[in-house]
Design an enzyme around this catalytic site. Structure first.
Site, PDB file in Angstrom:
ATOM      1  N   ASP A  23     -30.223  30.348  18.413  1.00 58.67           N
ATOM      2  CA  ASP A  23     -29.574  29.434  19.360  1.00 58.67           C
ATOM      3  C   ASP A  23     -30.445  29.384  20.613  1.00 58.67           C
ATOM      4  O   ASP A  23     -30.116  29.986  21.626  1.00 58.67           O
ATOM      5  CB  ASP A  23     -28.168  29.991  19.652  1.00 58.67           C
ATOM      6  CG  ASP A  23     -27.383  29.167  20.640  1.00 58.67           C
ATOM      7  OD1 ASP A  23     -27.725  27.986  20.857  1.00 58.67           O
ATOM      8  OD2 ASP A  23     -26.409  29.712  21.198  1.00 58.67           O
TER       9      ASP A  23
HETATM   10  C1  SPV Z   1     -21.703  28.886  21.690  1.00 56.05           C
HETATM   11  O1  SPV Z   1     -20.754  29.126  20.938  1.00 56.05           O
HETATM   12  O2  SPV Z   1     -22.730  28.329  21.307  1.00 56.05           O
HETATM   13  C2  SPV Z   1     -21.649  29.268  23.081  1.00 56.05           C
HETATM   14  C3  SPV Z   1     -20.877  30.439  23.446  1.00 56.05           C
HETATM   15  O3  SPV Z   1     -22.296  28.643  23.880  1.00 56.05           O
HETATM   16  S1  SPV Z   1     -21.968  31.787  23.378  1.00 56.05           S
HETATM   17  O4  SPV Z   1     -22.525  31.872  22.039  1.00 56.05           O
HETATM   18  O5  SPV Z   1     -21.152  32.926  23.710  1.00 56.05           O
HETATM   19  O6  SPV Z   1     -23.004  31.584  24.366  1.00 56.05           O
HETATM   20 MG    MG Z   2     -23.797  27.502  22.962  1.00 53.27          MG
END
Ligand code: SPV
Ligand code: MG
Length: 286
Positions: free
Chosen positions: A56
């Site tokens: 991510d």
């Molecule tokens: C997501 O779910 O992508 C978020 C929340 O942004 S976190 O993963 O906690 O950053």
């Molecule tokens: Mg996110």
């Protein structure tokens, strides 16, 4: 009904003392969240990237995230809140993002005040924030770019994630409220809710507050509501449950060489047909 209609997220937030939101990366996950009672679905950047076995970390493009969010929304009668990371670049990217998401029928987006490319909040990495005025400008731009009054822009601060603390989070959220944000999201990676509670104690209730209690999982939704929270996002529990379930199922099939012992514990084909709305499609196509 095969073509669902759905209220705007703004409407849902107004109608519920506490809006409960579940994270998803697919229409299937979103539909199961809706059937479980959730009033909205978070199209999570973490989940959508993980579904492609990618970090991510702003690797996927806006188009990838938009496609995922729009596909989820198409399957639901509750609104999607699209996690749009940093807005995919600068203020002009934010303007483009808003026009594209709004055109696709998304009624709420969240953008965060990290620099692009961003890294997931829980990863050990640089979480440098954008200058407060530059992010406030992104919020102003997002609000200028929207066409419908209902479109909802959540300003997310990563101040507490980046170690800058509660005062910086308050300062930033105040600036984002001044810039026209519709709500603020305050993210924390502390093991307890205390940091978020401290924020809530100092926040003047100018805008609804959204929280993501991933690392402080024992905070009951009712207590969050009582403390002043308007919406709570269970951002990735569905993904994590899926991983656990797939892993144990596949390992068990591989090891035993059959599936008889699993049949009572996994969804039947009829359940899948129902989630696919097969009856409705057959009637429509008859
Ligand atoms: C997501 O779910 O992508 C978020 C929340 O942004 S976190 O993963 O906690 O950053
Ligand atoms: Mg996110």
């Amino acid at each position: 009904m095969i073509r669902n209609s759905y209220p705007s997220f703004r409407q849902v937030l107004a109608d519920n003392p506490l809006t409960k939101i579940a994270g998803a990366h697919s229409s299937l996950g979103g539909r199961i969240a809706e059937q479980s009672g959730f009033q909205a679905v978070w199209a999570s950047s973490f989940e959508i990237s993980a579904a492609r076995c990618l970090p991510d970390a702003s690797l996927l493009s806006m188009t990838d995230y938009l496609e995922a969010a729009a596909n989820i929304q198409k399957a639901l009668s509750v609104p999607v809140v699209a996690d749009c990371d940093t807005g995919f670049g600068n203020s002009m990217n934010v303007a483009y993002m808003v026009t594209e998401y709004e055109s696709a029928g998304i009624t709420a987006v969240s953008i965060e005040d990290k620099i692009f490319p961003k890294m997931n909040s829980f990863a050990t990495a640089d979480h440098t924030l954008l200058d407060v005025s530059a992010f406030a400008h992104k919020i102003e731009t997002a609000k200028k770019a929207q066409r419908t009054d209902d479109f909802f822009v959540i300003a997310r601060t990563e101040a507490m994630i980046s170690g800058l603390g509660v005062d910086e989070a308050i300062k930033r959220c105040t600036a984002y409220a001044d810039a026209g944000a519709d709500a603020v999201l305050v993210h924390s990676k502390q093991k307890t809710k205390d940091q978020v509670l401290e924020f809530l104690g100092l926040w003047d209730d100018r805008l609804p507050v959204v929280v993501v209690p991933t690392t402080y999982p024992d905070w009951h939704a009712d207590d969050a509501r009582a403390a002043g929270v308007s919406a709570v996002i269970y951002a990735n529990q569905g993904l994590r449950a899926t991983i656990t379930s797939l892993r144990s199922t596949f390992q068990s099939i591989y090891e035993t060489g059959h599936t008889a012992h699993l049949e009572d514990n996994i969804s039947g084909v009829k359940d899948v047909f129902d989630l696919q709305q097969l009856d409705e499609w057959q009637q429509l196509g008859a």
